[in-house]
Design an enzyme around this catalytic site. Structure first.
Site, short mmCIF file in Angstrom:
data_model
loop_
_atom_site.label_atom_id
_atom_site.label_comp_id
_atom_site.label_asym_id
_atom_site.label_seq_id
_atom_site.Cartn_x
_atom_site.Cartn_y
_atom_site.Cartn_z
N GLU A 99 1.12 4.44 7.19
CA GLU A 99 0.15 3.99 6.21
C GLU A 99 -0.31 5.19 5.35
O GLU A 99 -0.08 6.35 5.71
CB GLU A 99 -1.06 3.39 6.94
N ASP A 118 0.83 -1.22 0.00
CA ASP A 118 0.00 0.00 0.00
C ASP A 118 0.86 1.27 0.00
O ASP A 118 0.33 2.37 0.13
CB ASP A 118 -0.96 0.00 1.20
N HIS A 149 3.37 1.97 2.24
CA HIS A 149 3.89 2.45 3.53
C HIS A 149 5.40 2.29 3.61
O HIS A 149 5.98 1.40 3.00
CB HIS A 149 3.19 1.78 4.73
C1 F6R Z 1 9.41 -3.15 8.63
C2 F6R Z 1 8.69 -2.04 8.03
C3 F6R Z 1 7.76 -2.22 6.87
C4 F6R Z 1 8.25 -3.21 5.83
C5 F6R Z 1 7.22 -3.35 4.70
C6 F6R Z 1 7.67 -4.34 3.65
O1 F6R Z 1 10.20 -2.72 9.71
O2 F6R Z 1 8.81 -0.98 8.51
O3 F6R Z 1 7.58 -0.97 6.25
O4 F6R Z 1 9.48 -2.78 5.31
O5 F6R Z 1 6.01 -3.77 5.25
O6 F6R Z 1 7.75 -5.61 4.21
P1 F6R Z 1 8.39 -6.82 3.40
O7 F6R Z 1 9.83 -6.46 3.20
O8 F6R Z 1 8.23 -8.00 4.31
O9 F6R Z 1 7.65 -6.92 2.12
#
Ligand code: F6R
Length: 261
Positions: free
Chosen positions: A143, A136, A138
């Protein structure tokens, strides 16, 4: 923004580890910002291998986590502190007290975020912040609709993020906490160098919006466009929807430092 497109997640790991190695060997007190989740894992594997080979040390480093769930025990397997200890810090020589994460202390209220920001400032600020990107858009757990000037605070997760992260909770979306404490987008933008990592086709659409779309709080990662030193490191599937894909490849090959300009 520098966009680096590489062939595989392993190449992404090597490239980003090279940048971290340069920081570790050139600074007396390097300060790292660490992300959890799947995206940085190839980087952490490479850093552990280099540490075991004796080429890098984290003895004088400090590290700050981006975010943490609220409502699960500190040290429980799903906590981000446990994640980073398991995936990185217990395998390297970073002193235990040099790792910090945001925490919602009992009765701390809004002071929790303020205290974390103070700790980052007292460490001299973050030299290099690693980031992943949610489907999304973030970064950290900011968010869509988060203020681009936000600071460390409590946030409510979107359903999409909780569904994405259910894989860390045995597939049970109801077990994923609804609240987190996260560095704000303004906090993240204070770091001196941002490196956002994305791999896999599931990230292709949001990567193109973040890199090539307008800067908007509806795509929090688009805030990287405002940073003077932001690098986006992608594998081919994650880069597949970028309009300027071929130009980014060419720009990387012809980078002034690489060709001695
Ligand atoms: C984790 C964080 C999140 C992740 C994001 C992507 O500390 O802050 O922003 O980086 O959700 O997650 P993955 O890498 O598991 O796709």
């Amino acid at each position: 923004m520098e966009v680096v497109i590489l062939d595989s997640p392993a190449d992404v790991g090597t490239h980003v580890a090279n940048t971290i190695e340069t920081l570790l060997t050139s600074s007396d007190a390097p300060v790292l910002g660490l992300a959890t989740g799947s995206s940085p894992l190839p980087v952490y594997h490479e850093l552990i291998a280099r540490h075991r080979a004796g080429s890098i040390s984290f003895e004088h480093a400090r590290a700050f986590l981006l975010d943490e769930y609220i409502g699960i025990e500190e040290g429980s397997p799903q906590s981000y502190r446990h994640f980073i200890e398991h995936e990185l810090t217990k395998h390297i020589d970073l002193p235990a007290e040099a790792l910090a994460g945001p925490r919602l202390l009992p009765d701390a209220g809004t002071r929790a975020g303020y205290d974390y920001e103070r700790r980052i400032r007292e460490a001299g600020g973050i030299d290099l912040q690693l980031l992943g990107i949610g489907t999304d858009g973030h970064i950290g757990f900011n968010e869509p609709s988060s203020s681009l000037a936000s600071r460390t605070r409590v946030k409510t997760l979107m359903g999409a993020t909780r569904r994405d992260n259910a894989r860390f909770f045995a597939g049970d979306v109801d077990a994923v906490p609804k609240h987190v404490i996260t560095q704000g987008i303004g906090t993240i933008l204070d770091a001196r160098h941002l490196i956002l990592i994305a791999t896999g086709a599931a990230k292709a659409e949001i990567v193109s919006l973040a890199v090539e779309g307008p800067v908007t709080s509806m795509v929090p990662a688009s805030a990287l466009q405002l940073h003077p030193h932001a690098t986006v490191v992608l594998d081919e599937p994650a880069a597949s929807q970028l309009a300027l894909h071929d130009y980014y490849r060419e720009m990387f090959e012809l980078k002034p430092e690489r060709i001695g300009l």
